[in-house]
Design an enzyme around this catalytic site. Structure first.
Site, PDB file in Angstrom:
ATOM      1  N   GLY A  48       0.820  -1.206   0.000  1.00  0.00           N
ATOM      2  CA  GLY A  48       0.000   0.000   0.000  1.00  0.00           C
ATOM      3  C   GLY A  48       0.850   1.249   0.000  1.00  0.00           C
ATOM      4  O   GLY A  48       0.532   2.240   0.632  1.00  0.00           O
ATOM      5  N   ALA A  49       1.937   1.220  -0.754  1.00  0.00           N
ATOM      6  CA  ALA A  49       2.911   2.309  -0.697  1.00  0.00           C
ATOM      7  C   ALA A  49       2.641   3.408  -1.721  1.00  0.00           C
ATOM      8  O   ALA A  49       3.511   4.217  -2.001  1.00  0.00           O
ATOM      9  CB  ALA A  49       4.320   1.740  -0.895  1.00  0.00           C
ATOM     10  N   THR A  51       0.146   5.751  -1.362  1.00  0.00           N
ATOM     11  CA  THR A  51      -0.283   6.955  -0.646  1.00  0.00           C
ATOM     12  C   THR A  51      -0.156   6.721   0.857  1.00  0.00           C
ATOM     13  O   THR A  51       0.109   5.611   1.302  1.00  0.00           O
ATOM     14  CB  THR A  51      -1.772   7.302  -0.930  1.00  0.00           C
ATOM     15  OG1 THR A  51      -2.575   6.229  -0.473  1.00  0.00           O
ATOM     16  CG2 THR A  51      -2.035   7.569  -2.395  1.00  0.00           C
ATOM     17  N   GLY A  52      -0.356   7.760   1.620  1.00  0.00           N
ATOM     18  CA  GLY A  52      -0.482   7.654   3.073  1.00  0.00           C
ATOM     19  C   GLY A  52       0.734   7.088   3.779  1.00  0.00           C
ATOM     20  O   GLY A  52       1.885   7.339   3.407  1.00  0.00           O
ATOM     21  N   ILE A  53       0.466   6.304   4.814  1.00  0.00           N
ATOM     22  CA  ILE A  53       1.503   5.725   5.664  1.00  0.00           C
ATOM     23  C   ILE A  53       2.481   4.893   4.852  1.00  0.00           C
ATOM     24  O   ILE A  53       3.692   5.001   5.008  1.00  0.00           O
ATOM     25  CB  ILE A  53       0.873   4.828   6.761  1.00  0.00           C
ATOM     26  CG1 ILE A  53       0.003   5.641   7.703  1.00  0.00           C
ATOM     27  CG2 ILE A  53       1.951   4.104   7.550  1.00  0.00           C
ATOM     28  CD1 ILE A  53      -0.824   4.773   8.634  1.00  0.00           C
ATOM     29  N   GLY A  54       1.956   4.037   3.984  1.00  0.00           N
ATOM     30  CA  GLY A  54       2.806   3.154   3.190  1.00  0.00           C
ATOM     31  C   GLY A  54       3.783   3.913   2.323  1.00  0.00           C
ATOM     32  O   GLY A  54       4.959   3.554   2.234  1.00  0.00           O
ATOM     33  N   SER A 125      -7.554  -2.454  12.365  1.00  0.00           N
ATOM     34  CA  SER A 125      -8.331  -1.316  12.835  1.00  0.00           C
ATOM     35  C   SER A 125      -9.144  -1.738  14.049  1.00  0.00           C
ATOM     36  O   SER A 125      -9.536  -2.905  14.167  1.00  0.00           O
ATOM     37  CB  SER A 125      -9.281  -0.851  11.730  1.00  0.00           C
ATOM     38  OG  SER A 125     -10.222   0.072  12.236  1.00  0.00           O
ATOM     39  N   TYR A 150     -15.821  -3.420   5.604  1.00  0.00           N
ATOM     40  CA  TYR A 150     -14.515  -2.975   6.107  1.00  0.00           C
ATOM     41  C   TYR A 150     -14.225  -3.646   7.450  1.00  0.00           C
ATOM     42  O   TYR A 150     -13.128  -4.195   7.662  1.00  0.00           O
ATOM     43  CB  TYR A 150     -14.503  -1.454   6.249  1.00  0.00           C
ATOM     44  CG  TYR A 150     -13.240  -0.921   6.870  1.00  0.00           C
ATOM     45  CD1 TYR A 150     -12.061  -0.821   6.123  1.00  0.00           C
ATOM     46  CD2 TYR A 150     -13.206  -0.522   8.197  1.00  0.00           C
ATOM     47  CE1 TYR A 150     -10.900  -0.330   6.695  1.00  0.00           C
ATOM     48  CE2 TYR A 150     -12.044  -0.036   8.775  1.00  0.00           C
ATOM     49  CZ  TYR A 150     -10.899   0.054   8.020  1.00  0.00           C
ATOM     50  OH  TYR A 150      -9.746   0.526   8.592  1.00  0.00           O
TER      51      TYR A 150
END
Length: 186
Positions: A48-49, A51-54, A125, A150
């Site tokens: 998941g790189a 966007t965001g944390i990744g 989560s 989710y």
């Protein structure tokens, strides 16, 4: 009367979560990571790189080429998607948030064992508490709710992590599931 209220509450839950999301996000997002811990000589893969944390984590690690794998961070994810399926025909949440991580982990497991001590981190989560694994409706074809889909996928992450820990005991590979807090990303 009670029989009618439960389905109504089930239908209203995603709406209530959506309405409360800004307040919950504000309450939970005050933390800032101040850790200065480094992993010299360690190789990390982050999913998941894009966007965001990744993305932020992977940018730091992109310069390295190594023969070992010390940390696998299963971070890729989607949230509250309208009903759709992955290219492989799985409901989007369970496919992206769980099955992709499941497959990648198993494909990299021997490399992680060879590189021990190593670890697998599954980003989940707190929403997993609302999840249930409905094997009769795993693909959401009989009943679908984006918020609950989710939650179900995040419960699958937790159960997968626990089973991995059991199976990998004594191998030098440890497993973790984490709730990263709320993050505003795409």
């Amino acid at each position: 009367m009670v029989e009618l209220m439960f389905p109504l509450l089930l239908l209203l839950l995603p709406f209530l979560l959506y309405m409360a999301a800004p307040q919950i996000r504000k309450m939970l997002s005050s933390g800032v990571c101040t850790s200065t811990v480094q992993l010299p000589g360690k190789v990390v893969v982050v999913t998941g790189a894009n966007t965001g944390i990744g993305k932020e984590t992977a940018k730091e690690l992109a310069q390295r080429e190594e023969k070992h794998l010390h940390v696998l961070i299963n971070n890729a994810g989607v949230m509250m998607c309208p009903y759709s399926k992955t290219a492989d025909g799985f409901e989007m949440h369970i496919g992206v948030n769980h099955l992709g991580h499941f497959l990648l982990t198993h494909l990299l497991l021997e490399k992680l064992k060879e590189s021990a001590p190593s670890r697998i981190v599954n980003v989940s989560s707190l929403a997993h508490h609302l999840g249930r694994i409905h094997f009769h409706n795993l693909q959401g074809e009989k009943f679908y709710n984006a918020g609950l889909a989710y939650c179900h996928s995040k419960l699958a992450n937790i159960l997968f992590t626990q089973e991995l820990a059991r199976r990998l005991k004594g191998s030098g590979v440890t497993t973790y599931s984490v709730h990263p807090g709320t993050v505003q990303s795409e």
